[in-house]
Design an enzyme around this catalytic site. Structure first.
Site, PDB file in Angstrom:
ATOM      1  N   CYS A 108      12.183  18.119  -0.530  1.00  9.98           N
ATOM      2  CA  CYS A 108      11.325  17.960  -1.682  1.00  9.98           C
ATOM      3  C   CYS A 108      10.824  19.085  -2.104  1.00  9.98           C
ATOM      4  CB  CYS A 108       9.996  16.863  -1.214  1.00  9.98           C
ATOM      5  SG  CYS A 108       9.104  17.740   0.033  1.00  9.98           S
ATOM      6  N   CYS A 147       0.874  -1.016  -0.091  1.00  8.41           N
ATOM      7  CA  CYS A 147      -0.003   0.003   0.193  1.00  8.41           C
ATOM      8  C   CYS A 147       0.919   1.262  -0.101  1.00  8.41           C
ATOM      9  CB  CYS A 147      -1.020  -0.043   1.207  1.00  8.41           C
ATOM     10  SG  CYS A 147      -1.914   1.367   1.217  1.00  8.41           S
ATOM     11  N   CYS A 168      15.806  29.421  12.118  1.00 10.71           N
ATOM     12  CA  CYS A 168      14.231  29.827  12.245  1.00 10.71           C
ATOM     13  C   CYS A 168      13.427  28.813  12.113  1.00 10.71           C
ATOM     14  CB  CYS A 168      13.928  31.205  11.283  1.00 10.71           C
ATOM     15  SG  CYS A 168      13.789  30.494   9.596  1.00 10.71           S
TER      16      CYS A 168
END
Length: 541
Positions: free
Chosen positions: A504, A442, A497
């Site tokens: 990606c 899956c 920060c």
């Protein structure tokens, strides 16, 4: 056309007569020299007898020296045998003459084969244009045998492709550094079928630049084309400066380059059509290899090896003399190094998560995976293959097989297209078939495929499907890691920060995970914490 053939036949007959006359002259000279040598041998023998009598008479006057051995040097060792040298010169000249005749005969056969091939291709094109009805009625009567003369077409009408490459390289031969050069020429017909290839050393390479070697290669290529009577050619080069010189877009600054360019210009006038074209190196690989082989032939020397006589080369990394069969040639550039040095080079690059390139300074040719199998462990070859694939697939597109013993890397599109061939509605169900182990998993749950339940039901009944997932989630909670909602990778904030840009490309807030849009947050979390922005320099030590 018939007049031209007649003139050609007459010229050939005259040339054959000249060859026969030269052969007769050489035979007569050899006979005369052999007779003179026989006479000289008789005179020499008589001279030696006289010398021996004189020495014996001299020694008889000195009784105390009679017990000593005396060696009389023959006159043949004191006087140069000019007749023998002349005979050797004639034999050498005769051998060169025979080699030239054999070369001319090979060229004649090559020209004849080219004309025959072009004749057959022209006739085939003619037949292809014959109407089908006419072919059915008269097809058996069509014939055009090759008689040695091509009335229309032929070598003189086709445009042949002349690929040329000249290389200059600094190599090591044992303890010495030498600069050598090589030329590669490949002549192909209009269908790009190889007709003739030339591989030879480049004279005076130590005084040449790479551009000069490239132009010199064009000279060799054009001469090779003229040797088989080609009249229409296109010369292909892969060096932009060489192309600029040949097309007169760039004028030579040095006299030597000017001389070579002028020689090319004179040779071009001997063709009815001669153009120059610039192509990529990828289109020149085969001729590049010819030039590199010409260089290798100059830096290899015969030596005794464990398997008998063989060739040795010096590796420019370790400076060891290596059996030529144990030298690795890098695809693309064909630089050569010994197997142990290449093994160490590739392994170090691999440990640093880098793709290995050619060790030669300034060379960016990549070391291919297939060639690494000659000196690397198969497991390392597989690692390199996986690493290259990982680099080629975007982070957001990566999918790994859910079965731990497989874990094959695929792109989302790749595995979807593969699954569509065996499973309908795969894009909606989330079921995927691994391209390597061919088992279903899956893509949403990252587990083996749950046939009897939906992803929602599966996640409810298996909140932590594996021990590894549970351990990772526990560790992420403890270390305050954040998971990218797009590619699912874990991110740890070391300093800076709270605006995170994942590998990606997805941007989100490290505090709550909310997406940033147009470089602005979509949440009200603070953008930074002073402790993450300003750090005590002592903490860095």
């Amino acid at each position: 056309m018939k007049a031209a053939n007649r003139e050609k036949a007459e010229a050939t007959q005259t040339n054959d007569e000249d060859k026969e006359e030269l052969k007769s002259v050489l035979t007569l000279q050899r006979q005369q020299l052999m007779e003179a040598k026989a006479l000289d041998s008789d005179l020499d023998f008589a001279f030696q007898l006289q010398m021996l009598e004189a020495v014996t008479a001299s020694l008889s006057l000195h009784h105390e020296s009679t017990s000593q051995d005396v060696t009389v040097l023959p006159a043949s060792e004191m006087v140069v045998d000019y007749l023998t040298l002349m005979l050797e010169d004639i034999d050498r000249f005769e051998m060169e003459r025979k080699d030239m005749e054999e070369s001319e005969e090979e060229m004649r056969k090559l020209r004849n084969d080219l004309n025959r091939s072009i004749h057959d291709q022209n006739f085939a094109r003619y037949i292809m244009n014959v109407p089908e009805e006419e072919w059915r009625n008269y097809g058996d009567n069509y014939e055009r045998p090759y008689d040695g003369n091509v009335e229309t077409g032929g070598v003189s009408s086709e445009v042949f492709r002349v690929y040329v490459k000249g290389l200059v390289s600094e190599e090591r031969v044992r303890e010495m550094k030498v600069t050598v050069g090589g030329v590669g020429v490949a002549i192909c017909d209009f269908r790009n079928n190889l007709v003739l290839e030339v591989r030879k050393r480049l004279e005076g390479a130590e005084f040449m630049s790479s551009e000069m070697a490239g132009v010199e290669a064009v000279v060799h290529g054009l001469n090779a084309a003229l040797s088989v009577d080609l009249k229409r050619v296109t010369v292909f080069v892969d060096d932009f400066l060489v192309y600029q010189y040949l097309t007169s877009r760039l004028q030579p600054r040095h006299s030597k380059m000017g001389t070579i360019v002028n020689e090319v210009a004179l040779l071009q006038k001997k063709f009815t059509y001669c153009q120059t074209s610039l192509v990529t190196r990828n289109d020149m690989k085969f001729v590049f290899k010819l030039a590199r082989d010409a260089i290798v032939s100059q830096i290899a020397w015969p030596a005794e090896t464990s398997n008998g006589r063989g060739l040795k080369e010096t590796c420019v990394i370790c400076f060891e003399d290596i059996d030529a069969t144990q030298m690795f040639s890098v695809d693309g550039c064909f630089h050569r190094y010994c197997f142990p040095c290449m093994k160490q080079h590739v392994e170090v690059k691999l440990l640093n998560a880098m793709v290995a390139s050619c060790p030669h300074e300034g060379c960016n040719s990549e070391v291919t995976i297939d060639s690494c199998g000659k000196f690397l462990d198969p497991k390392l070859v597989e690692i390199i293959s996986n690493r290259k694939k990982e680099a080629s697939v975007a982070a957001s597109e990566k999918v790994y097989c859910a079965f731990p013993r497989c874990s094959a890397l695929m792109s989302k599109n790749e595995v979807l297209q593969y699954t569509k061939t065996v499973c309908l509605g795969a894009e909606h169900s989330g079921a995927r078939k691994c391209v390597k182990c061919h088992r279903f998993f899956c893509i949403n749950c990252k587990v083996p495929w749950h046939y009897d339940m939906t992803c929602y039901d599966y996640k409810r009944s298996n909140p932590h499907s594996t021990k590894e997932d549970a351990m990772l989630k526990s560790l992420a909670t403890e270390k305050l890691w954040r998971q990218c909602i797009k590619c699912k990778n874990m991110v740890e904030l070391a300093e800076g920060c709270y605006h995170i840009t994942c590998r990606c490309g997805f941007e989100f807030c490290y505090t709550c995970g909310a997406q940033w849009h147009n470089k602005k947050p979509t949440c009200s979390c603070p953008i930074w914490d002073e402790r993450n922005i300003i750090r005590d320099p002592r903490r860095r030590q």
